[in-house]
Structures are given as structure tokens and as C-alpha cells.
Write a protein that holds these residues in place. Structure first.
Motif, PDB file in Angstrom:
ATOM      1  N   GLU A  61     -56.355  17.648  66.888  1.00 40.29           N
ATOM      2  CA  GLU A  61     -56.603  16.323  66.328  1.00 40.29           C
ATOM      3  C   GLU A  61     -55.518  15.974  65.308  1.00 40.29           C
ATOM      4  OE1 GLU A  61     -58.912  14.226  67.419  1.00 40.29           O
ATOM      5  OE2 GLU A  61     -59.604  15.756  68.839  1.00 40.29           O
ATOM      6  N   PRO A  62     -55.157  14.694  65.245  1.00 41.46           N
ATOM      7  CA  PRO A  62     -54.155  14.285  64.255  1.00 41.46           C
ATOM      8  C   PRO A  62     -54.706  14.420  62.843  1.00 41.46           C
ATOM      9  CG  PRO A  62     -55.098  12.362  65.301  1.00 41.46           C
ATOM     10  CD  PRO A  62     -55.662  13.573  66.010  1.00 41.46           C
ATOM     11  N   ARG A  63     -53.807  14.636  61.918  1.00 40.39           N
ATOM     12  CA  ARG A  63     -54.199  14.696  60.511  1.00 40.39           C
ATOM     13  C   ARG A  63     -54.512  13.272  60.036  1.00 40.39           C
ATOM     14  NH1 ARG A  63     -49.916  18.720  57.541  1.00 40.39           N
ATOM     15  NH2 ARG A  63     -50.484  20.578  58.713  1.00 40.39           N
ATOM     16  N   PRO A  64     -55.515  13.157  59.187  1.00 40.22           N
ATOM     17  CA  PRO A  64     -55.798  11.815  58.638  1.00 40.22           C
ATOM     18  C   PRO A  64     -54.631  11.352  57.783  1.00 40.22           C
ATOM     19  CG  PRO A  64     -57.497  13.418  58.002  1.00 40.22           C
ATOM     20  CD  PRO A  64     -56.436  14.161  58.733  1.00 40.22           C
ATOM     21  N   LYS A  65     -54.390  10.058  57.799  1.00 45.86           N
ATOM     22  CA  LYS A  65     -53.323   9.493  56.975  1.00 45.86           C
ATOM     23  C   LYS A  65     -53.722   9.552  55.509  1.00 45.86           C
ATOM     24  CE  LYS A  65     -51.472   6.473  60.462  1.00 45.86           C
ATOM     25  NZ  LYS A  65     -51.067   5.122  60.816  1.00 45.86           N
ATOM     26  N   ARG A  66     -52.720   9.860  54.684  1.00 44.95           N
ATOM     27  CA  ARG A  66     -52.977   9.915  53.244  1.00 44.95           C
ATOM     28  C   ARG A  66     -53.013   8.517  52.669  1.00 44.95           C
ATOM     29  NH1 ARG A  66     -49.521  14.993  50.962  1.00 44.95           N
ATOM     30  NH2 ARG A  66     -50.207  16.476  52.531  1.00 44.95           N
ATOM     31  N   ALA A  67     -53.846   8.339  51.687  1.00 47.15           N
ATOM     32  CA  ALA A  67     -53.999   7.023  51.046  1.00 47.15           C
ATOM     33  C   ALA A  67     -52.886   6.759  50.074  1.00 47.15           C
ATOM     34  CB  ALA A  67     -55.336   6.936  50.339  1.00 47.15           C
TER      35      ALA A  67
END
Length: 67
Positions: A61-67
Motif C-alpha cells: 500500500e502507498p504511504r499516506p501523504k504528509r500534511a
């Protein structure tokens, strides 16, 4: 990413099966993706989950984008 691509920007190839851990496509499929018509893309995309499962691979799974 487009709705007509299984790419999730996790581009790592399994050396044994030659399948991408992110999308399940082979390098030749990835290379000719832009030349496929919509029907061919959708037909191939429908096979990818089963292809990964049959190969015994877990999709990364892709890593969540950082805010």
C-alpha cells in the motif's frame, strides 16, 4: 492517478514473478500502458488482484501523504 490506471506509485518489481508489488503489472504491460485503449486497460486491471493473489504476493500500500 487516473481512474484508468492501477498505478499507486509503489514501483517495486518482485524478482521471482516479475510483477509490480504496487499494481501487479509486468514491465512490458507498464511500458505499453499508454498505447492500450480503454477497454484493454480495464480488462487487464480486472485481472490484477487475482494475479497478485495467485502469485502469493501482498500488494504494498502507498504511504499516506504528509500534511
Amino acid at each position: 492517478m487516473s481512474l484508468e490506471t492501477p498505478c499507486i506509485a509503489v514501483c517495486m518489481m518482485d524478482p521471482k514473478t516479475k510483477l509490480c508489488f504496487g499494481c501487479g503489472r509486468t514491465l512490458p504491460e507498464i511500458a505499453r500502458w499508454h498505447k492500450m485503449d480503454s477497454a484493454e486497460r480495464l480488462a487487464l486491471m480486472a485481472t490484477l488482484p487475482a494475479r497478485l493473489a495467485e502469485a502469493g504476493l501482498q500488494r504494498i500500500e502507498p504511504r499516506p501523504k504528509r500534511a
